[in-house]
Design a protein around this motif. Structure first.
Motif: not given
Length: 448
Positions: A212-213, A179-185, A160
Motif C-alpha cells: 500500500n506504500q 513521495r507524499s509529504k503526508f504518508d511518504k507513499k 496531497d
C-alpha cells in the motif's frame, strides 16, 4: 577568453575530409590538451558523448562532456553543445539559456518522430526544467517545460503534496517518481513533455507485488532465478510506441516493465518479462556504471536488453554479454551471447539490423580501449560485420539513426585518465553511413 569559446574554437578542429558519395560523410574532431587560463593548469581527461543526432537537412547536433579540468585538486566537468551545419565545414556555438554544466542528458533511443532531438533536464529544489534541443535549416531551437516540485493533487476531497525524487526522459515523455509529504507513499507519474499533463500510475492497484506504500514486495523471476525481493524502486527509462508508454522500474538490478495505454487508460505490470541491469561495473574510480541497459527499437517498436555478469575470461579479454530482443509487448523473441565486447555503450536499430557499439581491449592497441562496432541481423541473430578501430582510449559512445535507416556513429574518449603521455590524442569522430543488403556498412568510412 571565455571557456566556452575556447573549447569550441580553440580546442576543437574539424578535418576537411568529405566523401563525395550520396548521403555519406566522414567528420573528424581533434581535441588536444592545453590551458584555458594561464594561471589555471588543467589536464583534459574526458570527452564523453551524451548524445548526437542528425536532422533531415543533414545538420548535426551533439552534446558532449568535452573536458574535465584538474586544478588545485578540484575536478570541474564542463558539458558543451557543438553543431555541425549541413555544409559540414564548421562548428557554431549553441544559442541557449541552459546552464549546461548542470543539466542531465538522456541517451535513450528516441521514437522516429523525435529522432533529431536532444532531451535534457535540470533538477533543482524548485522542480524539473525539461529542455528539447533540435536543428532546423542550420539553426538551433530550444523548447522548455517546467514540472513544479512539491506540487499538489486533489483526491477524494483531500489535497496531497508530492515531492519529486527521481525522473527519466525518453521519446518525448517524462516519468517522475514522487513521495507524499503526508504518508511518504511513493507515486509514479508520466507526462508528455509538450503538454505537461500528469498521468498517475497506481502500482499497488494494478499489481499485488506492490504494497500500500507502492514499494515492491514479492517474488520476481530474474536472470538468476526466482527471488523474494522487498525494496524501493527507481526509474531506468521511459519509451513510447503507438500510444503505449513503457516505463522500466529499477528493482535492485532488475528492470520491471510497466505499460500504460494512452488510448484506453489501461495500466499493467509485466512480471513475465524481467530485464537485467547486469552487474556493477567499475573499471576505475572515475567511472561507475552498470553492465546492463535497455534500448528502444524505433522501427519495430521493440526493445533490446544487454547485460553481463562481468566474469573475466582473462586479462583484457572480452566479457560475455547477453543480448535479448523483445517485441513491443515485451515478449522475448531472440537472444544471443556476444563475445567481442569489453563494454557496451549503445545499441541502435537500422531497420532489419541491430548496431552495437562499445570498446574492446583484445584487438587494435592491445590492452587499451579500442572502439568496436558490430552489426547483427535481427532475424537470424548472425553477426554480419565487426569493425574494430585502432584508437587508444576510444569507444563507440553513441549510435543515432534517421528515418531512412542511416546510422550516425559517434566515437569518443569517455575516460582518458591523467595522461602524462602527450602522444595519446583525444579524438572524436562522427561518421554517417548506411547498412547494405548484406548487413555491412556501404562505405565503411572508418577505414578511410
Amino acid at each position: 577568453m571565455k571557456i566556452k569559446a575556447m573549447l569550441l574554437i580553440g580546442l576543437l578542429g574539424i578535418s576537411n575530409t568529405l566523401v563525395s558519395q550520396k548521403n555519406t560523410v566522414k567528420l573528424e574532431e581533434i581535441i588536444t590538451s592545453g590551458k584555458i587560463r594561464s594561471h589555471i593548469p588543467y589536464t583534459l581527461v574526458s570527452n564523453r558523448t551524451h548524445k548526437t543526432v542528425i536532422n533531415k537537412e543533414g545538420d548535426i547536433l551533439s552534446l558532449r562532456a568535452v573536458a574535465k579540468y584538474y586544478a588545485r585538486s578540484k575536478s570541474v566537468p564542463k558539458n558543451e553543445f557543438s553543431i555541425i551545419t549541413k555544409e559540414r565545414n564548421n562548428i557554431i556555438a549553441l544559442n541557449t539559456s541552459q546552464s549546461i554544466e548542470n543539466i542531465t542528458v538522456f541517451r535513450n533511443n528516441n521514437s522516429l518522430k523525435d529522432y533529431d532531438k536532444i532531451y535534457s533536464a535540470k533538477f533543482t529544489n524548485k522542480g524539473i526544467t525539461v529542455f528539447r534541443n533540435y536543428m532546423s535549416n542550420s539553426r538551433n531551437y530550444l523548447n522548455e517545460k517546467f514540472y513544479k516540485n512539491n506540487f499538489e493533487l486533489s483526491s477524494d476531497g483531500s489535497i496531497d503534496t508530492h515531492e519529486i525524487e527521481r525522473y527519466k526522459l525518453g521519446c518525448g515523455f517524462i516519468a517522475i517518481k514522487t513521495r507524499s509529504k503526508f504518508d511518504k507513499k511513493r507515486h509514479l507519474f508520466i507526462s508528455k513533455t509538450q503538454d505537461g499533463k500528469l498521468i498517475e500510475v497506481n502500482l499497488s492497484k494494478i499489481s499485488t507485488s506492490f504494497n500500500n506504500q507502492n514499494i515492491f514486495s514479492g517474488l520476481l523471476q530474474t536472470s538468476n532465478g526466482v527471488q523474494k525481493i522487498s525494496t524501493d524502486w527507481g526509474i531506468k527509462g521511459v519509451f513510447e510506441h503507438d500510444n503505449i508508454v513503457t516505463v522500466f522500474l529499477l528493482v535492485k538490478n532488475n528492470l520491471l516493465p510497466v505499460q500504460i495505454d494512452l488510448k484506453t487508460s489501461k495500466q499493467k505490470v509485466i512480471k513475465s518479462s524481467i530485464l537485467s541491469e547486469g552487474e556493477f561495473f567499475r573499471e576505475h574510480r572515475y567511472m561507475t556504471e552498470s553492465s546492463g541497459d535497455v534500448f528502444y527499437l524505433p522501427f519495430s517498436g521493440g526493445f533490446v536488453n544487454t547485460y553481463s555478469d562481468l566474469r573475466p575470461q582473462g586479462a583484457n579479454k572480452p566479457y560475455l554479454y547477453e543480448l535479448k530482443l523483445y517485441d513491443e509487448n515485451l515478449k522475448l523473441v531472440k537472444q544471443k551471447t556476444l563475445r567481442d565486447f569489453y563494454y557496451i555503450h549503445h545499441v541502435a536499430e537500422s531497420k532489419d539490423y541491430l548496431v552495437i557499439g562499445g570498446y574492446t581491449k583484445s584487438k587494435g592497441y592491445m590492452g587499451y580501449q579500442n572502439p568496436i562496432l558490430q552489426i547483427i541481423n535481427k532475424s537470424t541473430m548472425q553477426v554480419t560485420q565487426t569493425i574494430v578501430i585502432p584508437q587508444k582510449n576510444g569507444t563507440v559512445d553513441y549510435i543515432g539513426y534517421n528515418k531512412t535507416g542511416q546510422i550516425l556513429v559517434d566515437i569518443s574518449s569517455p575516460y582518458l585518465g591523467y595522461q602524462k603521455n602527450s602522444d595519446i590524442k583525444r579524438i572524436s569522430k562522427i561518421i554517417i553511413d548506411e547498412i547494405d543488403v548484406n548487413g555491412k556498412l556501404k562505405n565503411n568510412l572508418f577505414m578511410k
